[in-house]
Design a protein around this motif. Structure first.
Motif, PDB file in Angstrom:
ATOM      1  N   CYS A  43      25.320  14.254 -14.332  1.00 58.39           N
ATOM      2  CA  CYS A  43      23.950  14.288 -14.843  1.00 58.39           C
ATOM      3  C   CYS A  43      23.948  13.836 -16.292  1.00 58.39           C
ATOM      4  O   CYS A  43      24.803  14.231 -17.080  1.00 58.39           O
ATOM      5  CB  CYS A  43      23.388  15.699 -14.760  1.00 58.39           C
ATOM      6  SG  CYS A  43      23.096  16.242 -13.085  1.00 58.39           S
ATOM      7  N   LEU A  44      22.969  13.034 -16.635  1.00 60.99           N
ATOM      8  CA  LEU A  44      22.792  12.561 -18.001  1.00 60.99           C
ATOM      9  C   LEU A  44      21.597  13.299 -18.604  1.00 60.99           C
ATOM     10  O   LEU A  44      20.499  13.258 -18.054  1.00 60.99           O
ATOM     11  CB  LEU A  44      22.547  11.047 -18.004  1.00 60.99           C
ATOM     12  CG  LEU A  44      22.333  10.394 -19.352  1.00 60.99           C
ATOM     13  CD1 LEU A  44      23.589  10.521 -20.200  1.00 60.99           C
ATOM     14  CD2 LEU A  44      21.947   8.943 -19.167  1.00 60.99           C
ATOM     15  N   ILE A  45      21.855  13.977 -19.716  1.00 59.20           N
ATOM     16  CA  ILE A  45      20.829  14.767 -20.386  1.00 59.20           C
ATOM     17  C   ILE A  45      20.811  14.343 -21.849  1.00 59.20           C
ATOM     18  O   ILE A  45      21.855  14.244 -22.476  1.00 59.20           O
ATOM     19  CB  ILE A  45      21.134  16.276 -20.279  1.00 59.20           C
ATOM     20  CG1 ILE A  45      21.243  16.697 -18.816  1.00 59.20           C
ATOM     21  CG2 ILE A  45      20.089  17.099 -21.008  1.00 59.20           C
ATOM     22  CD1 ILE A  45      21.797  18.080 -18.606  1.00 59.20           C
ATOM     23  N   SER A  46      19.628  14.097 -22.389  1.00 61.32           N
ATOM     24  CA  SER A  46      19.554  13.688 -23.791  1.00 61.32           C
ATOM     25  C   SER A  46      20.020  14.829 -24.693  1.00 61.32           C
ATOM     26  O   SER A  46      19.928  16.006 -24.340  1.00 61.32           O
ATOM     27  CB  SER A  46      18.125  13.291 -24.166  1.00 61.32           C
ATOM     28  OG  SER A  46      17.309  14.435 -24.256  1.00 61.32           O
ATOM     29  N   ARG A  47      20.529  14.460 -25.848  1.00 61.44           N
ATOM     30  CA  ARG A  47      21.034  15.466 -26.799  1.00 61.44           C
ATOM     31  C   ARG A  47      19.925  16.434 -27.202  1.00 61.44           C
ATOM     32  O   ARG A  47      20.138  17.641 -27.276  1.00 61.44           O
ATOM     33  CB  ARG A  47      21.587  14.762 -28.030  1.00 61.44           C
ATOM     34  CG  ARG A  47      22.237  15.702 -29.009  1.00 61.44           C
ATOM     35  CD  ARG A  47      22.843  14.935 -30.149  1.00 61.44           C
ATOM     36  NE  ARG A  47      23.796  14.002 -29.589  1.00 61.44           N
ATOM     37  CZ  ARG A  47      24.966  13.735 -30.105  1.00 61.44           C
ATOM     38  NH1 ARG A  47      25.328  14.317 -31.228  1.00 61.44           N
ATOM     39  NH2 ARG A  47      25.790  12.885 -29.541  1.00 61.44           N
ATOM     40  N   SER A  48      18.724  15.927 -27.430  1.00 57.99           N
ATOM     41  CA  SER A  48      17.634  16.819 -27.845  1.00 57.99           C
ATOM     42  C   SER A  48      17.258  17.791 -26.732  1.00 57.99           C
ATOM     43  O   SER A  48      16.977  18.953 -26.989  1.00 57.99           O
ATOM     44  CB  SER A  48      16.417  16.014 -28.309  1.00 57.99           C
ATOM     45  OG  SER A  48      15.921  15.223 -27.258  1.00 57.99           O
ATOM     46  N   LEU A  50      19.321  18.839 -24.376  1.00 57.22           N
ATOM     47  CA  LEU A  50      20.436  19.749 -24.244  1.00 57.22           C
ATOM     48  C   LEU A  50      20.391  20.841 -25.311  1.00 57.22           C
ATOM     49  O   LEU A  50      20.685  21.999 -25.031  1.00 57.22           O
ATOM     50  CB  LEU A  50      21.754  18.981 -24.324  1.00 57.22           C
ATOM     51  CG  LEU A  50      23.010  19.757 -24.010  1.00 57.22           C
ATOM     52  CD1 LEU A  50      22.943  20.391 -22.631  1.00 57.22           C
ATOM     53  CD2 LEU A  50      24.226  18.857 -24.122  1.00 57.22           C
ATOM     54  N   ARG A  51      19.979  20.478 -26.504  1.00 55.10           N
ATOM     55  CA  ARG A  51      19.858  21.479 -27.586  1.00 55.10           C
ATOM     56  C   ARG A  51      18.830  22.558 -27.240  1.00 55.10           C
ATOM     57  O   ARG A  51      18.915  23.675 -27.726  1.00 55.10           O
ATOM     58  CB  ARG A  51      19.467  20.797 -28.888  1.00 55.10           C
ATOM     59  CG  ARG A  51      20.601  20.056 -29.510  1.00 55.10           C
ATOM     60  CD  ARG A  51      20.213  19.478 -30.846  1.00 55.10           C
ATOM     61  NE  ARG A  51      21.341  18.737 -31.396  1.00 55.10           N
ATOM     62  CZ  ARG A  51      21.242  17.604 -32.037  1.00 55.10           C
ATOM     63  NH1 ARG A  51      20.045  17.067 -32.255  1.00 55.10           N
ATOM     64  NH2 ARG A  51      22.300  17.006 -32.511  1.00 55.10           N
ATOM     65  N   THR A  52      17.867  22.215 -26.378  1.00 52.53           N
ATOM     66  CA  THR A  52      16.852  23.187 -25.965  1.00 52.53           C
ATOM     67  C   THR A  52      17.484  24.396 -25.302  1.00 52.53           C
ATOM     68  O   THR A  52      17.034  25.519 -25.493  1.00 52.53           O
ATOM     69  CB  THR A  52      15.861  22.517 -24.974  1.00 52.53           C
ATOM     70  OG1 THR A  52      15.298  21.386 -25.607  1.00 52.53           O
ATOM     71  CG2 THR A  52      14.779  23.471 -24.543  1.00 52.53           C
ATOM     72  N   VAL A  53      18.512  24.194 -24.508  1.00 55.02           N
ATOM     73  CA  VAL A  53      19.144  25.304 -23.784  1.00 55.02           C
ATOM     74  C   VAL A  53      20.502  25.702 -24.353  1.00 55.02           C
ATOM     75  O   VAL A  53      21.069  26.706 -23.958  1.00 55.02           O
ATOM     76  CB  VAL A  53      19.290  24.989 -22.281  1.00 55.02           C
ATOM     77  CG1 VAL A  53      17.932  24.878 -21.629  1.00 55.02           C
ATOM     78  CG2 VAL A  53      20.139  23.769 -22.038  1.00 55.02           C
TER      79      VAL A  53
END
Length: 56
Positions: A43-48, A50-53
């Motif tokens: 899975c590709l998740i943006s850094r911003s 990912l920072r949410t969780v």
């Protein structure tokens, strides 16, 4: 903790984080091809996003 337990714990953490992002309607991209540094099915998740969780 042995290597198998550590890996399973990491996978569980990734699954929980991904699920949390899906619940709040954040973008997650499933990769259909392998490449340098990632595997098919990753899975590709943006850094911003990912920072949410990440702080939980």
């Amino acid at each position: 903790m042995n290597m198998h337990q550590a890996k399973r714990g990491y996978v569980n953490l990734v699954c929980r984080s991904t699920n949390e992002l899906l619940v709040i309607k954040m973008a997650i991209t499933l990769l259909y091809n392998a490449g340098t540094g990632y595997k098919k099915g990753s899975c590709l998740i943006s850094r911003s996003n990912l920072r949410t969780v990440a702080s939980k």
